[in-house]
Design a protein around this motif. Sequence first.
Motif, PDB file in Angstrom:
ATOM      1  N   ALA A 179       0.845  -1.210   0.000  1.00  0.00           N
ATOM      2  CA  ALA A 179       0.000   0.000   0.000  1.00  0.00           C
ATOM      3  C   ALA A 179       0.877   1.256   0.000  1.00  0.00           C
ATOM      4  O   ALA A 179       0.573   2.247  -0.677  1.00  0.00           O
ATOM      5  CB  ALA A 179      -0.925  -0.008   1.206  1.00  0.00           C
ATOM      6  N   ARG A 182       2.171   1.920  -3.461  1.00  0.00           N
ATOM      7  CA  ARG A 182       1.202   2.609  -4.336  1.00  0.00           C
ATOM      8  C   ARG A 182       1.044   4.079  -3.942  1.00  0.00           C
ATOM      9  O   ARG A 182       0.894   4.937  -4.795  1.00  0.00           O
ATOM     10  CB  ARG A 182      -0.141   1.887  -4.288  1.00  0.00           C
ATOM     11  CG  ARG A 182      -0.126   0.523  -4.954  1.00  0.00           C
ATOM     12  CD  ARG A 182      -1.531   0.035  -5.246  1.00  0.00           C
ATOM     13  NE  ARG A 182      -2.351  -0.014  -4.041  1.00  0.00           N
ATOM     14  CZ  ARG A 182      -2.329  -1.020  -3.168  1.00  0.00           C
ATOM     15  NH1 ARG A 182      -1.522  -2.047  -3.366  1.00  0.00           N
ATOM     16  NH2 ARG A 182      -3.097  -1.006  -2.100  1.00  0.00           N
ATOM     17  N   GLN A 183       1.113   4.336  -2.642  1.00  0.00           N
ATOM     18  CA  GLN A 183       1.008   5.727  -2.166  1.00  0.00           C
ATOM     19  C   GLN A 183       2.172   6.573  -2.713  1.00  0.00           C
ATOM     20  O   GLN A 183       1.981   7.679  -3.213  1.00  0.00           O
ATOM     21  CB  GLN A 183       1.062   5.690  -0.647  1.00  0.00           C
ATOM     22  CG  GLN A 183       0.455   6.876   0.042  1.00  0.00           C
ATOM     23  CD  GLN A 183       0.465   6.630   1.542  1.00  0.00           C
ATOM     24  OE1 GLN A 183       1.454   6.109   2.090  1.00  0.00           O
ATOM     25  NE2 GLN A 183      -0.622   6.974   2.204  1.00  0.00           N
ATOM     26  N   HIS A 186       1.846   7.045  -6.465  1.00  0.00           N
ATOM     27  CA  HIS A 186       0.848   8.064  -6.778  1.00  0.00           C
ATOM     28  C   HIS A 186       1.453   9.461  -6.627  1.00  0.00           C
ATOM     29  O   HIS A 186       1.258  10.336  -7.471  1.00  0.00           O
ATOM     30  CB  HIS A 186      -0.358   7.903  -5.851  1.00  0.00           C
ATOM     31  CG  HIS A 186      -1.516   8.781  -6.214  1.00  0.00           C
ATOM     32  ND1 HIS A 186      -2.147   8.710  -7.436  1.00  0.00           N
ATOM     33  CD2 HIS A 186      -2.167   9.755  -5.520  1.00  0.00           C
ATOM     34  CE1 HIS A 186      -3.132   9.598  -7.477  1.00  0.00           C
ATOM     35  NE2 HIS A 186      -3.163  10.255  -6.329  1.00  0.00           N
TER      36      HIS A 186
ATOM     37  N   ARG B  13      -7.426   8.479  -5.792  1.00  0.00           N
ATOM     38  CA  ARG B  13      -7.348   7.016  -5.932  1.00  0.00           C
ATOM     39  C   ARG B  13      -6.968   6.583  -7.345  1.00  0.00           C
ATOM     40  O   ARG B  13      -7.106   5.409  -7.698  1.00  0.00           O
ATOM     41  CB  ARG B  13      -8.693   6.400  -5.531  1.00  0.00           C
ATOM     42  CG  ARG B  13      -8.970   6.561  -4.031  1.00  0.00           C
ATOM     43  CD  ARG B  13     -10.239   5.862  -3.633  1.00  0.00           C
ATOM     44  NE  ARG B  13     -11.395   6.476  -4.268  1.00  0.00           N
ATOM     45  CZ  ARG B  13     -12.615   5.937  -4.309  1.00  0.00           C
ATOM     46  NH1 ARG B  13     -12.837   4.776  -3.750  1.00  0.00           N
ATOM     47  NH2 ARG B  13     -13.605   6.552  -4.903  1.00  0.00           N
ATOM     48  N   ASP B  16      -4.365   3.719  -7.533  1.00  0.00           N
ATOM     49  CA  ASP B  16      -4.982   2.447  -7.117  1.00  0.00           C
ATOM     50  C   ASP B  16      -5.903   1.924  -8.219  1.00  0.00           C
ATOM     51  O   ASP B  16      -5.957   0.719  -8.479  1.00  0.00           O
ATOM     52  CB  ASP B  16      -5.787   2.646  -5.824  1.00  0.00           C
ATOM     53  CG  ASP B  16      -4.886   2.719  -4.600  1.00  0.00           C
ATOM     54  OD1 ASP B  16      -3.704   2.329  -4.713  1.00  0.00           O
ATOM     55  OD2 ASP B  16      -5.348   3.171  -3.542  1.00  0.00           O
ATOM     56  N   GLN B  21      -6.328  -2.025  -7.996  1.00  0.00           N
ATOM     57  CA  GLN B  21      -6.384  -2.319  -6.569  1.00  0.00           C
ATOM     58  C   GLN B  21      -7.712  -1.956  -5.918  1.00  0.00           C
ATOM     59  O   GLN B  21      -7.830  -2.032  -4.699  1.00  0.00           O
ATOM     60  CB  GLN B  21      -5.239  -1.574  -5.848  1.00  0.00           C
ATOM     61  CG  GLN B  21      -3.870  -2.061  -6.226  1.00  0.00           C
ATOM     62  CD  GLN B  21      -3.635  -3.503  -5.804  1.00  0.00           C
ATOM     63  OE1 GLN B  21      -4.057  -3.931  -4.737  1.00  0.00           O
ATOM     64  NE2 GLN B  21      -2.998  -4.285  -6.663  1.00  0.00           N
TER      65      GLN B  21
END
Lengths: 205, 83
Positions: A179, A182-183, A186, B13, B16, B21
């Motif tokens: 996670a 992905r953070q 981003h 988001r 994701d 995800q």
Amino acid sequence: MPSPPDAEDELIARAVAGDADAFEALVKPHLGLFHHGILRILGDPMDAEDALQEALIAIHRELPRFEGRSRFSSWGYRVCLNAALMVRRSRVRVREREQREEPAIGPFDSRGHHLEAPGAVPWHVEAEAHGLAERREIRELFLQALETLPDGVRAVFVLKDLEDWDSEAIARHLGISPAAVRQRLHRARTTLQARLRDHCRGGRP
Amino acid sequence: MSLMPTCQSVQERATDYLEGQLGLRARLGIRLHLLLCRACHAFVDGLRHLPGFAKRALGLPSETPPGSHAALEAALRRIRAGD
């Protein structure tokens, strides 16, 4: 130019037997590639030079275990990325102070809707139309933008989007959760996109 | 909770979403939003194109950087010294 496969096999055999000249001839054609991978992760040319030296020592040390299942350049490149990640880990405590910056999105109104009208043409359409990806200025822009990212964020972007590692492998190597990968991804992507959007509109970097 | 997310929620988001995800409901909500919102569509589409663009922009340079030769020489000195 890289050696033909047979010649490369011979150089590997001689290097494993202790011939340093053979090792030099083996790695020299791939130095640019190895340096390139390391520099993208570390950003700093001096750190990259140190990491490359350590990577070459590691390649020499690990060479007897190279089984030839992949090309030597691919295997060596992987060793170089690992060396870069080791250097990155060692300097994290010194340099990395993860600022809690928000990703480069918005601005939004109080209900979460856009405050600004979108541009007429998306940045990537402009960029492709003007062939910007191949221009030196865009390369410089990317390198500068990458340099402004915290080390951990840059490392995730490089490994995921430039080296095509999967998130699980990145999480393992960096000691963070998928996670968090992905953070960080981003944050990197939105920051880079904001820089590109500003520069690419109108086709001029 | 409404199926249709806000622009802020879509953009927060987006990675994701692109990485597959999100659950079905969230994914459908974003897909619906992107059909209706030009700004978010451009934002997400830009993120989708970013890795390919970056790969080309940051490809292997044609010249080997001078620092890499210095690193090789230093490594060879250590190897010859039995490091």
